[in-house]
Design an enzyme around this catalytic site. Sequence first.
Site, PDB file in Angstrom:
ATOM      1  N   TYR A 179       0.845  -1.207   0.000  1.00 50.21           N
ATOM      2  CA  TYR A 179       0.000   0.000   0.000  1.00 50.21           C
ATOM      3  C   TYR A 179       0.873   1.247   0.000  1.00 50.21           C
ATOM      4  CZ  TYR A 179      -3.602   3.307   1.597  1.00 50.21           C
ATOM      5  OH  TYR A 179      -4.464   4.367   1.712  1.00 50.21           O
ATOM      6  N   LYS A 183       1.211   4.150  -2.897  1.00 50.19           N
ATOM      7  CA  LYS A 183       0.858   5.554  -2.648  1.00 50.19           C
ATOM      8  C   LYS A 183       2.076   6.468  -2.805  1.00 50.19           C
ATOM      9  CE  LYS A 183      -3.582   4.990  -1.679  1.00 50.19           C
ATOM     10  NZ  LYS A 183      -4.661   5.583  -2.477  1.00 50.19           N
ATOM     11  N   THR A 214     -13.605   5.459   7.523  1.00 51.35           N
ATOM     12  CA  THR A 214     -14.585   5.016   6.524  1.00 51.35           C
ATOM     13  C   THR A 214     -14.820   3.521   6.768  1.00 51.35           C
ATOM     14  OG1 THR A 214     -12.772   4.458   5.053  1.00 51.35           O
ATOM     15  CG2 THR A 214     -13.673   6.676   4.843  1.00 51.35           C
TER      16      THR A 214
HETATM   17  N1  LIG Z   1      -9.822   5.718   4.999  1.00 52.96           N
HETATM   18  C1  LIG Z   1      -8.595   6.141   5.224  1.00 52.96           C
HETATM   19  O1  LIG Z   1      -8.122   6.175   6.359  1.00 52.96           O
HETATM   20  C2  LIG Z   1      -7.745   6.623   4.079  1.00 52.96           C
HETATM   21  C3  LIG Z   1      -6.616   7.372   4.382  1.00 52.96           C
HETATM   22  C4  LIG Z   1      -5.801   7.805   3.351  1.00 52.96           C
HETATM   23  C5  LIG Z   1      -6.119   7.494   2.047  1.00 52.96           C
HETATM   24  N2  LIG Z   1      -7.216   6.757   1.771  1.00 52.96           N
HETATM   25  C6  LIG Z   1      -7.489   6.462   0.367  1.00 52.96           C
HETATM   26  O2  LIG Z   1      -8.734   7.020   0.034  1.00 52.96           O
HETATM   27  C7  LIG Z   1      -9.329   6.266  -1.017  1.00 52.96           C
HETATM   28  C8  LIG Z   1     -10.746   5.906  -0.626  1.00 52.96           C
HETATM   29  O3  LIG Z   1     -10.707   5.099   0.536  1.00 52.96           O
HETATM   30  P1  LIG Z   1     -11.939   4.923   1.540  1.00 52.96           P
HETATM   31  O4  LIG Z   1     -11.361   4.871   2.898  1.00 52.96           O
HETATM   32  O5  LIG Z   1     -13.015   5.885   1.226  1.00 52.96           O
HETATM   33  O6  LIG Z   1     -12.396   3.439   1.219  1.00 52.96           O
HETATM   34  P2  LIG Z   1     -13.541   2.843   0.319  1.00 52.96           P
HETATM   35  O7  LIG Z   1     -13.405   1.381   0.448  1.00 52.96           O
HETATM   36  O8  LIG Z   1     -14.836   3.465   0.639  1.00 52.96           O
HETATM   37  O9  LIG Z   1     -13.122   3.310  -1.154  1.00 52.96           O
HETATM   38  C9  LIG Z   1     -12.284   2.599  -2.010  1.00 52.96           C
HETATM   39  C10 LIG Z   1     -13.084   2.233  -3.225  1.00 52.96           C
HETATM   40  O10 LIG Z   1     -12.207   1.647  -4.209  1.00 52.96           O
HETATM   41  C11 LIG Z   1     -12.961   0.678  -4.880  1.00 52.96           C
HETATM   42  N3  LIG Z   1     -12.130  -0.324  -5.541  1.00 52.96           N
HETATM   43  C12 LIG Z   1     -11.337  -1.248  -4.955  1.00 52.96           C
HETATM   44  N4  LIG Z   1     -10.813  -2.060  -5.897  1.00 52.96           N
HETATM   45  C13 LIG Z   1     -11.284  -1.628  -7.094  1.00 52.96           C
HETATM   46  C14 LIG Z   1     -11.083  -2.046  -8.443  1.00 52.96           C
HETATM   47  N5  LIG Z   1     -10.341  -3.102  -8.748  1.00 52.96           N
HETATM   48  N6  LIG Z   1     -11.718  -1.370  -9.411  1.00 52.96           N
HETATM   49  C15 LIG Z   1     -12.521  -0.318  -9.119  1.00 52.96           C
HETATM   50  N7  LIG Z   1     -12.723   0.135  -7.879  1.00 52.96           N
HETATM   51  C16 LIG Z   1     -12.114  -0.517  -6.872  1.00 52.96           C
HETATM   52  C17 LIG Z   1     -13.819   0.041  -3.807  1.00 52.96           C
HETATM   53  O11 LIG Z   1     -14.942  -0.613  -4.365  1.00 52.96           O
HETATM   54  C18 LIG Z   1     -14.178   1.226  -2.931  1.00 52.96           C
HETATM   55  O12 LIG Z   1     -15.423   1.776  -3.267  1.00 52.96           O
HETATM   56  C19 LIG Z   1      -8.425   5.073  -1.266  1.00 52.96           C
HETATM   57  O13 LIG Z   1      -7.575   5.338  -2.358  1.00 52.96           O
HETATM   58  C20 LIG Z   1      -7.617   4.995   0.025  1.00 52.96           C
HETATM   59  O14 LIG Z   1      -6.366   4.395  -0.165  1.00 52.96           O
HETATM   60  C21 LIG Z   1      -8.041   6.317   2.760  1.00 52.96           C
END
Ligand SMILES: NC(=O)c1ccc[n+]([C@@H]2O[C@H](COP(=O)([O-])OP(=O)(O)OC[C@H]3O[C@@H](n4cnc5c(N)ncnc54)[C@H](O)[C@@H]3O)[C@@H](O)[C@H]2O)c1
Length: 283
Positions: A179, A183, A214
């Site tokens: 991961y 990133k 989330t």
């Molecule tokens: N939640 C956190 O703490 C956090 C922190 C920093 C960054 N992020 C990043 O933010 C973004 C959203 O994360 P989130 O926490 O809202 O989670 P989330 O699970 O709600 O969102 C991620 C989405 O990516 C989709 N996805 C996964 N594999 C896929 C594929 N093969 N094709 C198409 N879509 C796909 C999932 O269906 C999901 O809806 C991500 O990139 C995550 O790495 C999250």
Amino acid sequence: MYPDLDGKVAIVTGAGRHGGLGAAIARKLAEDGVRLVLHDLGETKGAMAPEHGVGAASELEQVAEELRTLHPGIVTHTADMRVESEVEGLVARAVAEFGRLDILVNNAGVGYLFGPFVEQTQEKWDTVLDVNLRGAFFAMKYAIRQMQAQDEQPGWGRGRIVSIGSRGSKSGSALTSSYIASKHGLVGLTRSVAIEMGPSQINVNMVCPNHVTTGLGSWQNEYMAQMRGQSVEEYLEAMRGRIPLGRVGTPEDTANACAFLCSGQARYITGEAMNVSGGEEMH
Ligand SMILES: NC(=O)c1ccc[n+]([C@@H]2O[C@H](COP(=O)([O-])OP(=O)(O)OC[C@H]3O[C@@H](n4cnc5c(N)ncnc54)[C@H](O)[C@@H]3O)[C@@H](O)[C@H]2O)c1
């Protein structure tokens, strides 16, 4: 509110989960009148895309239905970010529906498949890199081709790309090597594409949130707490102690930064990986 966003056309990937960053970003853009293609994977696909990690098509539809209370210009589209032809089809859908594409928010990501480094498998490594980095590359490529074919809009430019990185774009952490690598890779991709797209007046940036609870974030909390022999509350308390502003992030914190980067006010910002971390990350 950013009046210059009214009527623009955006794709937000991975936006089909209630409480997710993508849904919050889409809501923020919709509030400013942006017409949207809301994207998600739409179905589970074995151990690499399990229920706790991906958004179902039915949930994507519900998120879209809620946003249509803001304005009607919102459609849904499912595609696997690992498959180039499907990502090309996603961009084509935006053009077919709305005649153009102004904004791409690369939010889809795999933030699970964690584990000890020496136990990482090629399948897990490839899945994380394929969604988080290669998928962003595919989406940028087809989005930028479309943006380059459009006229420049005075005071705004020709297009905006915002990719959702992470605190893991800037610092390492245990049990999350693939991961973190993906990133960090997004930062290099963003900076390079920003330089190449400057002459086209297409701004390419990132937002780097720290932890947000989330659906994915909740899974991460439980996993990390268990691996450290802590309760989830102890794990979160220690995390809050490291954050100068004293709380974890919200989806709206990330959405606010995205909307700013998409607005005319960010016209002179490109190649940036903007921390939205309450001061936890500072470089
Ligand atoms: N939640 C956190 O703490 C956090 C922190 C920093 C960054 N992020 C990043 O933010 C973004 C959203 O994360 P989130 O926490 O809202 O989670 P989330 O699970 O709600 O969102 C991620 C989405 O990516 C989709 N996805 C996964 N594999 C896929 C594929 N093969 N094709 C198409 N879509 C796909 C999932 O269906 C999901 O809806 C991500 O990139 C995550 O790495 C999250």
